[in-house]
Design an enzyme around this catalytic site. Structure first.
Site, PDB file in Angstrom:
ATOM      1  N   HIS A   1      52.101 -37.581  18.624  1.00  0.00           N
ATOM      2  CA  HIS A   1      53.532 -37.858  18.748  1.00  0.00           C
ATOM      3  C   HIS A   1      54.176 -36.895  19.767  1.00  0.00           C
ATOM      4  O   HIS A   1      54.859 -37.327  20.704  1.00  0.00           O
ATOM      5  CB  HIS A   1      54.184 -37.707  17.367  1.00  0.00           C
ATOM      6  N   GLU A   2      53.944 -35.614  19.572  1.00  0.00           N
ATOM      7  CA  GLU A   2      54.544 -34.621  20.480  1.00  0.00           C
ATOM      8  C   GLU A   2      53.961 -34.746  21.879  1.00  0.00           C
ATOM      9  O   GLU A   2      54.642 -34.472  22.875  1.00  0.00           O
ATOM     10  CB  GLU A   2      54.359 -33.207  19.938  1.00  0.00           C
TER      11      GLU A   2
ATOM     12  N   HIS B   1      56.051 -37.180  23.715  1.00  0.00           N
ATOM     13  CA  HIS B   1      57.252 -36.515  24.239  1.00  0.00           C
ATOM     14  C   HIS B   1      56.908 -35.689  25.484  1.00  0.00           C
ATOM     15  O   HIS B   1      57.627 -35.703  26.484  1.00  0.00           O
ATOM     16  CB  HIS B   1      57.838 -35.565  23.184  1.00  0.00           C
TER      17      HIS B   1
ATOM     18  N   GLU C   1      62.128 -40.784  22.130  1.00  0.00           N
ATOM     19  CA  GLU C   1      61.404 -41.180  20.910  1.00  0.00           C
ATOM     20  C   GLU C   1      60.513 -42.394  21.179  1.00  0.00           C
ATOM     21  O   GLU C   1      59.438 -42.526  20.604  1.00  0.00           O
ATOM     22  CB  GLU C   1      62.402 -41.470  19.787  1.00  0.00           C
TER      23      GLU C   1
END
Lengths: 495, 495
Positions: A259-260, A263, A289
């Site tokens: 997830h990160e 980003h 997001e």
């Protein structure tokens, strides 16, 4: 471009450079700083924020904005418009209000930590009421300056081009979908084989680094560390992601890091030619997001990728083959469960948590909901949306830091991002032949290549819906997200 | 105190806060930053330096300095004088010169890395000649503004209250002492038993943390990390020290950490009531070095402490008891050897390296030594001082970064600090009963308590000699350092 615009570019580059310094200090505070450094760090960040605010409201900047001619390049034209937006937002809030907000938010956030630990909303209510009062005052001032509704002015601060009037029907459509789909999904679920730990932190970290690198994260420009709350910070050439490790379960660190990484890839992929200019920066929190969720939820939890990942996991952690079979990984990592806590929610129920907050924060900012009435309104909303009742306010309206730290208008970004991720993934599948075949070989390159042109390389050139329109041919359409959920959770035989 | 002075205090507090931010970013660059972040970090630090420089040279600051009345408190009076010094130094250098120096130093430093690797002084000579040229110009401007000699103006930037005319005879006295003492010390030395490694990094780090904490380092306000070149950075409530580990030898990390702990304790012990004011900050690099060396050289290499440390080391690393006997640790860690490299030197020969640089940099700044003639002058000086000839310029005039990065006037601080450490230790022994008995029990508290009042708590209230006068009853007197060396290296039976 004329001289005034050249001066503006230099001023905003300097401003972004100071903001980069602040970003590294924020990361340090969460990932490195000893506890005794907290007070001084607050002063340091306030000093840097004060400097950039002074530059934004300075008279010379206003003169240059009035006189600026950016030429014919659409990037420079958009850049000037974003400069004007930043100036307008900064100038709209009186310095005394900004300071009062900073003090009130900081004080409330501290009390909130105690109140949450004690599940005692009454303890934080006076401080929270002051935060809401000042947030309403700020929203009114911003709305008046920008010519939009006060709540929209707050949302706009997190994601340009988003309006409550557009979001409300999209969320309502999802609420209807969820009411029908959730019981069916729950009935179809099969219990997974759980991996038997412990899974040593070092092995988890090594795997996280390997997968993040495979997904395109260049560690010459990135770090992976630990923090209590995983996040992505830093700058577009020096990105810092964090995670936490649970030795009984590798899913949190692994999926959290992916997830990160999403980003981080967004920041690393912003247009370098417009670095440190407003138009060269990320397009907003909903777009951000979408970039984390397209990696974590769309790519890494896909059937194709799980089939590739299973053997890699088994090589790292050992254990029974049945655990690492792709259908078992899907049962483990795509498990749907109603629960009171947003950050623990699956992708199906997560939007319900956001919809609740979206409605409540609109009411708080409009003055239609008194802060004292928040706990009751929360319980009613959770019952209506998910049919559950939190055992206490720590599992209810005290669970998230956002409001207690003065952040209203942020929550919608999570679900707008989830929906945008599904819409972008559908467009990527149409646009790139063999995208899932590549993911099935652990190869992110086709997806990343498409995203580079469609999203990352566009910086802040376009607002939320315009970016989706350019990238996918339509404004935000929740149907792609619902189609994704139907395909993943409701289609085919129960396996 | 009047309004103008109150404004000055606020401005300097803000300035110090921005400098704290820069200090953390400097630490990050050395200890954490991925290599790809270097270019942006340079911009970030330059932006912060530009901001503080603008504040120092701003017209309103000059008006306040003219109008300021600090009242009767000697701290506030000294504070105002230090404010005036900072303003004078900042205003003395034209902006164009500061920028030219920053560019020239940065360019030269990069070429120096290649030149040192290739032992090729000619490669860096053009860039170095430019650095010297600009340093001379800056020194002249600073000297004129402060009414002192140009080289003194450079030294003053690192340590207030130090003058070449005072330092020269002190160094000359040491040169004479060394010529007599060194052959005798060498003849008395006995080969030590060497510890047999490997000594795992984790065990070394655990011991470093334990000993640093024992010496008073509070990890609620401190970090210990790794970097290529050990240093102490950060801020007075968030201090960051680094070291490096060699698994074949634990001495470098252990003694290195105790050295940096000394620096850290100084920062942590500065007067909090004057935090962020010029008078509340460290008194200069020579005083700083006295605080690191009093911990590392005076306390940790003392007979008393080595007797306590031996069993602790053996518990951590195991091996033959003979290695950990205090007399063997003394032979290992107080070994004196002539060598070409400053950073590898023992405390007896280290001043010779500094004396050489002190004389050469004075000549460079005065224009009496052409940059092209530096290698020859270096070889002559090393032969005269230590009787050795470097094999090449990498072991000679290319070994240190300082000059190639534009830092002239810093080197004397190392030896002034070593001498001050001996003088302070002698005074502490006179002032505190049982100081060595405590060190023999691994207890630093009596020494630290004395230093708190004598040095740390005084901040920048006094210049170098005045601080020593207040703390020890006399200005810098090299005799205490020589007496320390005689006692440690020349007294008693050869054991």
């Amino acid at each position: 471009m004329n001289d005034a615009y050249v001066r503006l570019r230099a001023r905003f580059a300097r401003l972004a450079t100071v903001e980069e310094a602040a970003a590294i200090l924020h990361w340090d505070a969460a990932a490195m700083m000893p506890p005794g450094g907290g007070a001084a760090r607050g002063d340091q960040l306030a000093a840097l924020a004060g400097i950039t605010h002074e530059w934004l409201v300075a008279p010379d900047l206003a003169e240059w904005l009035d006189a600026a001619d950016p030429g014919d390049d659409p990037w420079e034209i958009a850049n000037l418009a974003l400069m004007r937006d930043r100036r307008s937002r900064a100038a709209a809030l009186p310095g005394a209000l900004v300071e009062a907000q900073a003090r009130a938010n900081s004080a409330c956030e501290k009390i909130w930590r105690e109140a949450r630990a004690a599940a005692d909303f009454a303890r934080v209510l006076p401080a929270f009421a002051e935060v809401v009062h000042l947030a309403r005052e700020g929203a009114s001032a911003l709305g008046a300056a920008l010519g939009i509704d006060p709540y929209d002015a707050l949302m706009e601060g997190f994601q340009r081009g988003v309006r409550a009037a557009d979001v409300a029907p999209i969320f309502a459509a999802y609420e209807t979908f969820l009411a029908d789909a959730l019981p069916v999904i729950e009935a179809r679920q099969i219990a997974p084989h759980s991996p038997a730990g412990p899974f040593p932190e070092a092995a988890q970290e090594a795997l996280c680094r390997r997968l993040a690198a495979r997904a395109g994260l260049d560690f010459a420009h990135a770090r992976l560390d630990r923090s209590a709350h995983p996040f992505c910070g830093g700058t577009p050439t020096d990105i810092r992601i964090t995670t936490r490790y649970d030795e009984s379960d590798f899913a949190e660190s692994l999926m959290g890091v992916m997830h990160e990484t999403g980003h981080a890839l967004y920041e690393l992929g912003l247009p370098r030619a417009m670095a440190r200019q407003p138009v060269g920066q990320a397009a907003g929190m909903a777009v951000h997001e979408s970039q984390s969720l397209i990696i974590e939820m769309q790519a890494c939890r896909s059937d194709a990728f799980l089939a590739w990942l299973g053997p890699v996991l088994r090589e790292s952690f050992g254990g029974a083959a049945a655990v690492y079979a792709p259908e078992n990984l899907a049962r483990l990592w795509r498990r749907v469960a109603r629960g009171p806590i947003r950050v623990d929610a699956d992708e199906v129920t997560y939007p319900a948590h956001v919809i609740l907050r979206f409605r409540l924060e609109q009411a708080l900012i409009a003055g239609d909901l008194a802060p004292a009435d928040l706990p009751g309104a929360w319980r009613e909303g959770m019952a209506a949306l998910l049919g559950i009742t939190p055992r206490n306010d720590a599992e209810g309206c005290l669970q998230d830091i956002h409001w207690y730290d003065g952040a209203f208008g942020y929550f919608p970004s999570y679900t707008l991002g989830a929906m945008a991720a599904a819409q972008l993934m559908a467009a990527a599948r149409r646009g790139v032949a063999g995208l899932d075949r590549a993911l099935g070989a652990g190869d992110f390159a086709p997806l990343l290549g498409w995203l580079r042109d469609a999203v990352r390389g566009r910086g802040s050139l376009l607002g939320f819906d315009d970016l989706l329109l350019a990238a996918t041919g339509k404004r935000l359409d929740p149907e792609d997200f619902m189609a994704h959920l139907r395909a993943r959770y409701l289609a085919g035989a129960i396996t």
